[in-house]
Design an enzyme around this catalytic site. Sequence first.
Site, PDB file in Angstrom:
ATOM      1  N   ARG A 102       0.647  -0.939  -0.089  1.00 35.23           N
ATOM      2  CA  ARG A 102      -0.075  -0.058  -0.226  1.00 35.23           C
ATOM      3  C   ARG A 102       0.635   1.018   0.244  1.00 35.23           C
ATOM      4  NH1 ARG A 102      -4.181   1.682   5.007  1.00 35.23           N
ATOM      5  NH2 ARG A 102      -2.981   2.108   6.268  1.00 35.23           N
ATOM      6  N   THR A 106      -0.670   8.182  -1.020  1.00 34.02           N
ATOM      7  CA  THR A 106      -2.103   7.556  -1.624  1.00 34.02           C
ATOM      8  C   THR A 106      -2.549   6.950  -1.388  1.00 34.02           C
ATOM      9  OG1 THR A 106      -1.031   5.642  -3.229  1.00 34.02           O
ATOM     10  CG2 THR A 106      -0.780   8.406  -3.909  1.00 34.02           C
ATOM     11  N   ASP A 198       1.605  -1.362  12.501  1.00 28.96           N
ATOM     12  CA  ASP A 198       2.061  -2.098  10.603  1.00 28.96           C
ATOM     13  C   ASP A 198       2.229  -4.220  11.125  1.00 28.96           C
ATOM     14  OD1 ASP A 198       3.236  -2.554   9.024  1.00 28.96           O
ATOM     15  OD2 ASP A 198       3.294  -0.425   8.178  1.00 28.96           O
ATOM     16  N   ASP A 201       5.427  -4.775   9.482  1.00 27.17           N
ATOM     17  CA  ASP A 201       6.141  -4.454  10.435  1.00 27.17           C
ATOM     18  C   ASP A 201       6.532  -4.986  12.011  1.00 27.17           C
ATOM     19  OD1 ASP A 201       6.975  -3.176   8.471  1.00 27.17           O
ATOM     20  OD2 ASP A 201       6.190  -1.067   9.530  1.00 27.17           O
TER      21      ASP A 201
HETATM   22  C1  PRP Z   1      -0.653  -3.995   4.878  1.00 33.21           C
HETATM   23  C2  PRP Z   1      -1.529  -4.765   4.672  1.00 33.21           C
HETATM   24  C3  PRP Z   1      -2.138  -4.905   3.989  1.00 33.21           C
HETATM   25  C4  PRP Z   1      -3.144  -3.823   3.391  1.00 33.21           C
HETATM   26  C5  PRP Z   1      -4.275  -3.040   4.185  1.00 33.21           C
HETATM   27  O1  PRP Z   1       0.453  -4.353   3.986  1.00 33.21           O
HETATM   28  O2  PRP Z   1      -0.655  -6.888   5.755  1.00 33.21           O
HETATM   29  O3  PRP Z   1      -2.403  -5.814   2.353  1.00 33.21           O
HETATM   30  O4  PRP Z   1      -1.656  -3.147   4.038  1.00 33.21           O
HETATM   31  O5  PRP Z   1      -4.098  -2.075   4.195  1.00 33.21           O
HETATM   32  P1  PRP Z   1      -5.267  -1.601   2.715  1.00 33.21           P
HETATM   33  O6  PRP Z   1      -7.131  -2.383   3.442  1.00 33.21           O
HETATM   34  O7  PRP Z   1      -5.665   0.051   2.880  1.00 33.21           O
HETATM   35  O8  PRP Z   1      -5.355  -1.671   1.381  1.00 33.21           O
HETATM   36  P2  PRP Z   1       1.414  -3.314   3.234  1.00 33.21           P
HETATM   37  O9  PRP Z   1       0.737  -2.729   2.254  1.00 33.21           O
HETATM   38  O10 PRP Z   1       1.484  -2.086   4.538  1.00 33.21           O
HETATM   39  O11 PRP Z   1       2.375  -4.370   2.882  1.00 33.21           O
HETATM   40  P3  PRP Z   1       3.240  -5.280   3.626  1.00 33.21           P
HETATM   41  O12 PRP Z   1       2.610  -6.034   3.859  1.00 33.21           O
HETATM   42  O13 PRP Z   1       4.597  -5.607   3.374  1.00 33.21           O
HETATM   43  O14 PRP Z   1       4.262  -4.428   5.835  1.00 33.21           O
HETATM   44  N1  URA Z   2      -1.918  -1.435   7.228  1.00 31.10           N
HETATM   45  C1  URA Z   2      -1.763  -2.921   8.493  1.00 31.10           C
HETATM   46  O1  URA Z   2      -0.547  -3.498   8.640  1.00 31.10           O
HETATM   47  N2  URA Z   2      -2.748  -1.663   9.697  1.00 31.10           N
HETATM   48  C2  URA Z   2      -3.507  -1.075   9.886  1.00 31.10           C
HETATM   49  O2  URA Z   2      -4.009  -1.052  10.695  1.00 31.10           O
HETATM   50  C3  URA Z   2      -3.610  -0.502   7.881  1.00 31.10           C
HETATM   51  C4  URA Z   2      -2.918  -0.912   6.953  1.00 31.10           C
END
Ligand code: PRP
Ligand code: URA
Length: 207
Positions: A102, A106, A198, A201
């Site tokens: 994400r 944006t 997160d 993370d």
């Molecule tokens: C996080 C999570 C989802 C997304 C949710 O991933 O694991 O995939 O955000 O957000 P949304 O519903 O608003 O799209 P992220 O993009 O942070 O990547 P990561 O799993 O690599 O940390």
């Molecule tokens: N992605 C995450 O990992 N946590 C949130 O709360 C939203 C998006």
Amino acid sequence: MKTTVVDHPLAQQALTRLRDQDTDRAAFRSAMDDLAVLLVYEATRSLRTEPVEVTTPLTSTTGAKVAEPPMTVPVLRAGLGLLPGVLRLLPDSPTGFIGVARNEETLQPEPYMNSVPADLGGRDVLVLDPMLATGGSLVHTCTILRDRNPGRLVCVCVLAAPEGVAALESSGLAEELVVGSIDDHLNEHAYIVPGLGDAGDRLFGTA
Ligand code: PRP
Ligand code: URA
């Protein structure tokens, strides 16, 4: 879309460990693994089984095995936290990987990987992503999968925001959502509140 909130006491206990900011990385992974097993138990309730003959120490009887295990598709990175627990219960499940990050400015999903077969041949799919926030990442993932001739698309999430559930529902792409909790709201950075922070993370360190 059928939505099931898994409010089993053991699921809520694991979720509370995930929410706690003092849970360290090892304990966070372990709690996610515990919760994955409880979520997939619900998400696979309608799987078809076929009879198998089994010999016990006393006699022969008819047991059951899953007729066609669903494909598992973790959404990278955080979906990997759910994968080991799911594969423990579905060891014959094939796995495809979708990578989506994400964009935190944006809030749009930015795809970077896809190893899902072009034709799923009607096989059911378990889509694994702990967090359903705006819904952008899961709707993107389900759009890719829907084009590949799947059976039922079942999304397995730890936490969802009401906004994400509404986005997935109105996309019409998924048959089912299984989730540990539908939280209160998204904050101004589109993080789930109360949430757990997160997920990627906390599982793997800062990207
Ligand atoms: C996080 C999570 C989802 C997304 C949710 O991933 O694991 O995939 O955000 O957000 P949304 O519903 O608003 O799209 P992220 O993009 O942070 O990547 P990561 O799993 O690599 O940390
Ligand atoms: N992605 C995450 O990992 N946590 C949130 O709360 C939203 C998006």
